[in-house]
Design a protein around this motif. Sequence first.
Motif, PDB file in Angstrom:
ATOM      1  N   ARG A 139       0.797  -1.229   0.000  1.00 30.32           N
ATOM      2  CA  ARG A 139       0.000   0.000   0.000  1.00 30.32           C
ATOM      3  C   ARG A 139       0.832   1.283   0.000  1.00 30.32           C
ATOM      4  NH1 ARG A 139       0.144  -2.343   4.709  1.00 30.32           N
ATOM      5  NH2 ARG A 139       0.490  -1.169   6.624  1.00 30.32           N
ATOM      6  N   ASN A 140       2.099   1.208   0.414  1.00 32.32           N
ATOM      7  CA  ASN A 140       2.944   2.407   0.435  1.00 32.32           C
ATOM      8  C   ASN A 140       3.870   2.518  -0.771  1.00 32.32           C
ATOM      9  OD1 ASN A 140       1.906   3.356   2.912  1.00 32.32           O
ATOM     10  ND2 ASN A 140       3.174   1.885   4.011  1.00 32.32           N
ATOM     11  N   MET A 141       3.771   1.596  -1.695  1.00 27.13           N
ATOM     12  CA  MET A 141       4.605   1.667  -2.893  1.00 27.13           C
ATOM     13  C   MET A 141       4.073   2.749  -3.831  1.00 27.13           C
ATOM     14  SD  MET A 141       5.486  -2.272  -3.774  1.00 27.13           S
ATOM     15  CE  MET A 141       6.126  -3.345  -2.504  1.00 27.13           C
ATOM     16  N   LYS A 142       4.961   3.317  -4.616  1.00 27.69           N
ATOM     17  CA  LYS A 142       4.616   4.454  -5.473  1.00 27.69           C
ATOM     18  C   LYS A 142       4.900   4.150  -6.940  1.00 27.69           C
ATOM     19  CE  LYS A 142       3.871   7.223  -1.878  1.00 27.69           C
ATOM     20  NZ  LYS A 142       2.761   6.726  -1.133  1.00 27.69           N
ATOM     21  N   LEU A 143       4.397   3.028  -7.447  1.00 27.96           N
ATOM     22  CA  LEU A 143       4.624   2.673  -8.845  1.00 27.96           C
ATOM     23  C   LEU A 143       4.101   3.748  -9.791  1.00 27.96           C
ATOM     24  CD1 LEU A 143       5.423  -0.155  -7.756  1.00 27.96           C
ATOM     25  CD2 LEU A 143       4.175  -1.101  -9.664  1.00 27.96           C
ATOM     26  N   ASP A 144       2.968   4.357  -9.446  1.00 28.85           N
ATOM     27  CA  ASP A 144       2.409   5.405 -10.302  1.00 28.85           C
ATOM     28  C   ASP A 144       3.305   6.636 -10.373  1.00 28.85           C
ATOM     29  OD1 ASP A 144       0.103   4.303 -11.418  1.00 28.85           O
ATOM     30  OD2 ASP A 144      -1.068   4.689  -9.606  1.00 28.85           O
ATOM     31  N   ASP A 145       4.196   6.793  -9.408  1.00 29.64           N
ATOM     32  CA  ASP A 145       5.150   7.900  -9.416  1.00 29.64           C
ATOM     33  C   ASP A 145       6.474   7.495 -10.056  1.00 29.64           C
ATOM     34  OD1 ASP A 145       3.299   9.505  -8.112  1.00 29.64           O
ATOM     35  OD2 ASP A 145       4.073   9.012  -6.125  1.00 29.64           O
ATOM     36  N   GLY A 146       6.531   6.294 -10.614  1.00 31.61           N
ATOM     37  CA  GLY A 146       7.747   5.830 -11.270  1.00 31.61           C
ATOM     38  C   GLY A 146       8.784   5.275 -10.309  1.00 31.61           C
ATOM     39  N   VAL A 147       8.339   4.839  -9.135  1.00 31.58           N
ATOM     40  CA  VAL A 147       9.270   4.348  -8.118  1.00 31.58           C
ATOM     41  C   VAL A 147       8.997   2.881  -7.804  1.00 31.58           C
ATOM     42  CG1 VAL A 147      10.072   4.632  -5.738  1.00 31.58           C
ATOM     43  CG2 VAL A 147       9.431   6.647  -7.081  1.00 31.58           C
ATOM     44  N   PHE A 148      10.009   2.059  -7.971  1.00 25.28           N
ATOM     45  CA  PHE A 148       9.997   0.672  -7.507  1.00 25.28           C
ATOM     46  C   PHE A 148      11.420   0.385  -7.044  1.00 25.28           C
ATOM     47  CE2 PHE A 148       9.732  -4.075  -8.231  1.00 25.28           C
ATOM     48  CZ  PHE A 148       8.779  -4.307  -7.248  1.00 25.28           C
ATOM     49  N   SER A 149      11.701   0.793  -5.823  1.00 19.72           N
ATOM     50  CA  SER A 149      13.053   0.741  -5.260  1.00 19.72           C
ATOM     51  C   SER A 149      13.444  -0.685  -4.876  1.00 19.72           C
ATOM     52  CB  SER A 149      13.128   1.636  -4.020  1.00 19.72           C
ATOM     53  OG  SER A 149      12.298   1.096  -2.990  1.00 19.72           O
ATOM     54  N   LYS A 150      14.699  -0.848  -4.509  1.00 15.77           N
ATOM     55  CA  LYS A 150      15.149  -2.164  -4.027  1.00 15.77           C
ATOM     56  C   LYS A 150      14.380  -2.558  -2.772  1.00 15.77           C
ATOM     57  CE  LYS A 150      19.642  -1.997  -6.154  1.00 15.77           C
ATOM     58  NZ  LYS A 150      21.052  -1.802  -6.064  1.00 15.77           N
ATOM     59  N   LYS A 151      14.095  -1.588  -1.915  1.00 18.96           N
ATOM     60  CA  LYS A 151      13.286  -1.865  -0.725  1.00 18.96           C
ATOM     61  C   LYS A 151      11.888  -2.351  -1.134  1.00 18.96           C
ATOM     62  CE  LYS A 151      11.151   0.360   3.254  1.00 18.96           C
ATOM     63  NZ  LYS A 151      10.796   1.638   3.876  1.00 18.96           N
ATOM     64  N   ASP A 152      11.296  -1.700  -2.141  1.00 21.60           N
ATOM     65  CA  ASP A 152       9.984  -2.121  -2.645  1.00 21.60           C
ATOM     66  C   ASP A 152      10.041  -3.544  -3.197  1.00 21.60           C
ATOM     67  OD1 ASP A 152       8.868   0.354  -2.010  1.00 21.60           O
ATOM     68  OD2 ASP A 152       9.141   1.156  -4.032  1.00 21.60           O
ATOM     69  N   MET A 153      11.118  -3.862  -3.923  1.00 24.32           N
ATOM     70  CA  MET A 153      11.273  -5.217  -4.466  1.00 24.32           C
ATOM     71  C   MET A 153      11.328  -6.254  -3.351  1.00 24.32           C
ATOM     72  SD  MET A 153      13.974  -4.926  -7.572  1.00 24.32           S
ATOM     73  CE  MET A 153      13.975  -3.472  -8.588  1.00 24.32           C
ATOM     74  N   VAL A 154      12.032  -5.924  -2.284  1.00 22.07           N
ATOM     75  CA  VAL A 154      12.118  -6.844  -1.145  1.00 22.07           C
ATOM     76  C   VAL A 154      10.743  -7.009  -0.497  1.00 22.07           C
ATOM     77  CG1 VAL A 154      13.093  -7.168   1.169  1.00 22.07           C
ATOM     78  CG2 VAL A 154      14.577  -6.435  -0.721  1.00 22.07           C
ATOM     79  N   LYS A 179       6.716   5.170 -16.138  1.00 21.97           N
ATOM     80  CA  LYS A 179       6.119   6.382 -15.581  1.00 21.97           C
ATOM     81  C   LYS A 179       7.187   7.456 -15.406  1.00 21.97           C
ATOM     82  CE  LYS A 179       1.840   5.255 -14.730  1.00 21.97           C
ATOM     83  NZ  LYS A 179       0.769   6.028 -15.322  1.00 21.97           N
ATOM     84  N   PRO A 180       6.865   8.704 -15.740  1.00 20.69           N
ATOM     85  CA  PRO A 180       7.844   9.768 -15.493  1.00 20.69           C
ATOM     86  C   PRO A 180       8.009   9.976 -13.985  1.00 20.69           C
ATOM     87  CG  PRO A 180       5.870  10.626 -16.585  1.00 20.69           C
ATOM     88  CD  PRO A 180       5.676   9.164 -16.395  1.00 20.69           C
ATOM     89  N   LYS A 181       9.239  10.181 -13.571  1.00 14.71           N
ATOM     90  CA  LYS A 181       9.527  10.429 -12.158  1.00 14.71           C
ATOM     91  C   LYS A 181       9.088  11.849 -11.802  1.00 14.71           C
ATOM     92  CE  LYS A 181      12.169   6.611 -12.056  1.00 14.71           C
ATOM     93  NZ  LYS A 181      11.598   5.907 -13.166  1.00 14.71           N
ATOM     94  N   GLN A 182       8.646  12.026 -10.569  1.00 16.43           N
ATOM     95  CA  GLN A 182       8.255  13.362 -10.134  1.00 16.43           C
ATOM     96  C   GLN A 182       9.471  14.281 -10.201  1.00 16.43           C
ATOM     97  OE1 GLN A 182       6.399  13.078  -6.249  1.00 16.43           O
ATOM     98  NE2 GLN A 182       4.405  13.357  -7.186  1.00 16.43           N
ATOM     99  N   GLY A 183       9.270  15.441 -10.767  1.00 20.45           N
ATOM    100  CA  GLY A 183      10.360  16.411 -10.873  1.00 20.45           C
ATOM    101  C   GLY A 183      11.341  16.130 -11.990  1.00 20.45           C
ATOM    102  N   SER A 184      11.028  15.156 -12.862  1.00 23.07           N
ATOM    103  CA  SER A 184      11.963  14.806 -13.920  1.00 23.07           C
ATOM    104  C   SER A 184      11.830  15.708 -15.147  1.00 23.07           C
ATOM    105  CB  SER A 184      11.780  13.338 -14.339  1.00 23.07           C
ATOM    106  OG  SER A 184      10.513  13.158 -14.933  1.00 23.07           O
ATOM    107  N   LEU A 185      10.722  16.420 -15.219  1.00 20.41           N
ATOM    108  CA  LEU A 185      10.536  17.333 -16.355  1.00 20.41           C
ATOM    109  C   LEU A 185      11.072  18.702 -15.982  1.00 20.41           C
ATOM    110  CD1 LEU A 185       6.901  16.344 -17.417  1.00 20.41           C
ATOM    111  CD2 LEU A 185       9.052  15.592 -18.412  1.00 20.41           C
ATOM    112  N   GLU A 186      11.791  19.295 -16.894  1.00 23.33           N
ATOM    113  CA  GLU A 186      12.356  20.607 -16.647  1.00 23.33           C
ATOM    114  C   GLU A 186      11.611  21.637 -17.472  1.00 23.33           C
ATOM    115  OE1 GLU A 186      16.538  20.697 -17.323  1.00 23.33           O
ATOM    116  OE2 GLU A 186      16.881  18.868 -16.159  1.00 23.33           O
ATOM    117  N   LYS A 187      11.435  22.795 -16.886  1.00 17.00           N
ATOM    118  CA  LYS A 187      10.791  23.895 -17.579  1.00 17.00           C
ATOM    119  C   LYS A 187      11.850  24.640 -18.381  1.00 17.00           C
ATOM    120  CE  LYS A 187       7.642  27.666 -16.786  1.00 17.00           C
ATOM    121  NZ  LYS A 187       6.874  28.420 -15.791  1.00 17.00           N
ATOM    122  N   GLU A 188      11.548  24.921 -19.647  1.00 20.14           N
ATOM    123  CA  GLU A 188      12.523  25.629 -20.494  1.00 20.14           C
ATOM    124  C   GLU A 188      12.216  27.079 -20.552  1.00 20.14           C
ATOM    125  OE1 GLU A 188      13.287  23.909 -24.275  1.00 20.14           O
ATOM    126  OE2 GLU A 188      13.255  21.900 -23.456  1.00 20.14           O
TER     127      GLU A 188
END
Length: 187
Positions: free
Chosen positions: A100-115, A178-187
């Motif tokens: 329930r605390n995983m953030k796949l929709d935010d582009g995150v699947f960390s090693k901790k999440d895998m465990v 999924k794009p990571k939060q903050g991964s897009l830069e404003k030009e």
Amino acid sequence: MNSMMKKSFSVKGVVALGIGTALFFVLMRYASVPSPLPNTTFGIQYSVQALVSVLYGPFIGFLVGLIGHMLNDMAAGWGVWWSWVIASGFFGFVMGFASRNMKLDDGVFSKKDMVIFNVAQLIAHGIAWGGMAPLLDILIYSEPANKVFAQGLLAGVSNIIATGVVGTLLCLAYANAKPKQGSLEKE
């Protein structure tokens, strides 16, 4: 209403339930390989159920397994084998709750999440196929213990391996798409 329940009853949640159930059914019915034990197969349907459970929570995960397995049993023509249907639902519930605390929709699947994912799926499959399904087989259908525990052991081990490999890869691929939060830069 908490966020897990809102996600379950959203339009996306209902669509995910339909797609997840259909994929579970198709994979179980048409993409499984028979095992040496009767009425036991090797498949990857629990990998898809695990992904849907991670994304949409325990309620949707439970229903995907329950309905998908029930449809498979009905299509097979041997009647609904409720002991295994309930165990499939249980697996989805545990996976949705544990992640329930995983953030796949935010582009995150960390090693901790895998465990966490793999410990949860190991425990959920272990309980479902090592205890719940065989015991319910004995209680509901008066099946011989040696037969149902052998089936449960084989199913549990193969499901753990399949979910560990394919399920982890599905979660990783989904998160990476999924794009990571903050991964897009404003030009």
